[in-house]
Scaffold this active site. Structure first.
Site, PDB file in Angstrom:
ATOM      1  N   CYS A 120       0.051   6.140  -3.199  1.00 48.26           N
ATOM      2  CA  CYS A 120      -1.406   6.202  -3.162  1.00 48.26           C
ATOM      3  C   CYS A 120      -1.888   7.621  -2.928  1.00 48.26           C
ATOM      4  CB  CYS A 120      -1.939   5.347  -2.009  1.00 48.26           C
ATOM      5  SG  CYS A 120      -1.714   3.592  -2.244  1.00 48.26           S
TER       6      CYS A 120
ATOM      7  N   CYS B  47      -0.389   3.133  -7.367  1.00 48.84           N
ATOM      8  CA  CYS B  47      -1.274   2.083  -6.872  1.00 48.84           C
ATOM      9  C   CYS B  47      -2.362   1.805  -7.917  1.00 48.84           C
ATOM     10  CB  CYS B  47      -1.920   2.547  -5.573  1.00 48.84           C
ATOM     11  SG  CYS B  47      -3.231   1.478  -4.980  1.00 48.84           S
TER      12      CYS B  47
ATOM     13  N   THR C  69       6.233  -1.571   0.041  1.00 49.83           N
ATOM     14  CA  THR C  69       5.601  -2.122  -1.159  1.00 49.83           C
ATOM     15  C   THR C  69       6.077  -1.430  -2.429  1.00 49.83           C
ATOM     16  OG1 THR C  69       3.765  -0.563  -0.985  1.00 49.83           O
ATOM     17  CG2 THR C  69       3.479  -2.695   0.084  1.00 49.83           C
TER      18      THR C  69
ATOM     19  N   CYS D  32      -7.068   6.235  -0.494  1.00 45.52           N
ATOM     20  CA  CYS D  32      -6.950   4.848  -0.964  1.00 45.52           C
ATOM     21  C   CYS D  32      -7.553   3.872   0.059  1.00 45.52           C
ATOM     22  CB  CYS D  32      -5.495   4.472  -1.205  1.00 45.52           C
ATOM     23  SG  CYS D  32      -5.304   2.775  -1.798  1.00 45.52           S
TER      24      CYS D  32
ATOM     25  N   ARG E 160       5.768   3.276  -7.685  1.00 44.34           N
ATOM     26  CA  ARG E 160       4.839   3.172  -8.806  1.00 44.34           C
ATOM     27  C   ARG E 160       3.405   3.354  -8.305  1.00 44.34           C
ATOM     28  NH1 ARG E 160       6.146  -1.806  -7.181  1.00 44.34           N
ATOM     29  NH2 ARG E 160       4.363  -3.211  -6.970  1.00 44.34           N
TER      30      ARG E 160
ATOM     31  N   CYS F 204      -6.170   2.869  -6.215  1.00 49.51           N
ATOM     32  CA  CYS F 204      -6.693   4.231  -6.056  1.00 49.51           C
ATOM     33  C   CYS F 204      -6.254   5.152  -7.190  1.00 49.51           C
ATOM     34  CB  CYS F 204      -6.276   4.815  -4.710  1.00 49.51           C
ATOM     35  SG  CYS F 204      -4.505   5.112  -4.571  1.00 49.51           S
TER      36      CYS F 204
HETATM   37 ZN   LIG Z   1      -3.751   3.107  -3.326  1.00 43.86          ZN
END
Ligand SMILES: [Zn+2]
Length: 358
Positions: free
Chosen positions: A42, A73, A38, A46, A71, A76
């Site tokens: 996190c 999240c 993705t 999270c 990048r 969270c």
């Molecule tokens: Zn997260």
């Protein structure tokens, strides 16, 4: 040289993976994990669905994860300093609400933006702040209305800039929340003091007005009377005081700005704007002197490529000529387009900035 014993990286990663599986909030802030499928990183706690182990890598700091191309999240908020993802999420939502009061803000809109279910967001928001997102949105708008009324603007402007539009339903709701009509509130507010000066400039007569917080108007016209009438229209309920002596610094700064003698002007501004106007105006301030952009280029720049006409409107309502260089926006075909203070002044300003005049 003494060496401090370090756990083998393999066992650290195993422990970290276990913490991720367990969503162990006590380890928030000690490391973050990135998910290659993705591109997001996190904190351990999270709440989002767990990725497969082979797609996960660990970093000691958010910065390292970013340097590796991940990048943060949105759910969270691993970059938030305190370890509590709930309050970090709510803080982020509050900031978002404050910056988007003129948008049609709904819970489902927020859910989309923060990639959570409306129910989850509502519950988290309420548990941290004690009020619903909707109540918070109302409170933020009301605060803006009050500030706008206190600044001496008329009711329509004050409501519009706070994201209320002009519907009578919203007007009535504002009245309920204020406990009185906006007109009555405005009359009761201590009138803001606006000091101003009028001076000559290469572009004709120039009015500069300021509050205690910064410049609130820079206008051009052919006569002083026109300028003064314009100021009354703009600030009908302020105490307007001509004060050439105390305004002389601003006058000099803006004259230098026009002539290009100030390399990096950063004038304090005290202007009312919707979040959209603010985005447009900030984009204008980043256009280098001597260059121009098209309306559609600015629309793209602020992430609203279809909003070319709204960009043009934001330019046409710029209250501070030159300080917000709306004259640097021209049409796609090179035609100069419009200018609030007359097309000749726009032409002249651009010529000065391109070094063809001085
Ligand atoms: Zn997260």
């Amino acid at each position: 040289m003494k060496r401090t014993p370090q756990p083998a990286p393999e066992s650290t990663d195993t422990n970290r993976w276990q913490a991720v599986i367990n969503r162990d909030a006590s380890l928030d802030g000690t490391f973050v994990f990135g998910v290659s499928s993705t591109g997001v990183f996190c904190r351990p706690s999270c709440p989002s669905k767990r990725a497969r182990r082979e797609n996960v890598s660990f970093f000691d700091h958010a910065l390292q994860a970013e340097q590796a191309g991940y990048r943060a999240c949105l759910r969270c908020r691993p970059k938030a300093v305190d370890g509590n993802p709930q309050s970090a999420l709510v803080r982020a939502m509050c900031r978002y609400i404050e910056q988007h009061t003129e948008d049609h803000l709904t819970l489902s809109h927020l859910a989309k933006e923060f990639r959570g279910s409306p129910f989850h967001l509502q519950r988290t928001f309420k548990s941290v702040l004690g009020v619903s997102p909707k109540a918070y949105i109302d409170a933020v708008r009301l605060r803006e209305v009050k500030q706008n009324l206190q600044a001496g603007h008329d009711v329509t402007t004050a409501l519009y800039a706070a994201g209320y539009g002009s519907s009578s339903r919203l007007y009535e709701r504002t009245a309920t929340q204020l406990g009185m009509t906006p007109e009555k509130y405005r009359r009761g507010a201590v009138a803001a003091v606006v000091r101003y000066t009028i001076a000559s400039s290469p572009l004709g007569r120039m009015l500069i007005a300021a509050t205690d917080r910064g410049i609130c108007a820079i206008q051009f016209a052919n006569s002083d009377q026109q300028l003064q009438q314009g100021l009354i229209r703009e600030f009908p309920f302020a105490v307007r005081r001509r004060d050439d002596a105390s305004m002389s610094q601003w006058r000099d700064a803006i004259s230098h700005l026009i002539a290009g003698q100030e390399a990096n002007p950063s004038l304090p501004l005290d202007i009312r704007a919707t979040a959209f106007q603010r985005r447009v105006w900030e984009a204008l301030q980043r256009i280098p002197r001597g260059e121009t952009r098209s309306y559609s280029a600015i629309a793209k720049k602020i992430g609203a490529p279809k909003a070319t006409r709204a960009v043009a409107r934001a330019c046409a309502t710029n209250p501070v000529a030159v300080a917000i260089p709306c004259h640097r926006i021209i049409r796609e075909d090179g035609n100069l387009g419009g200018y609030r203070w007359g097309i000749e002044r726009k032409e002249q300003l651009l010529a000065i900035e391109k070094g063809r005049l001085s």
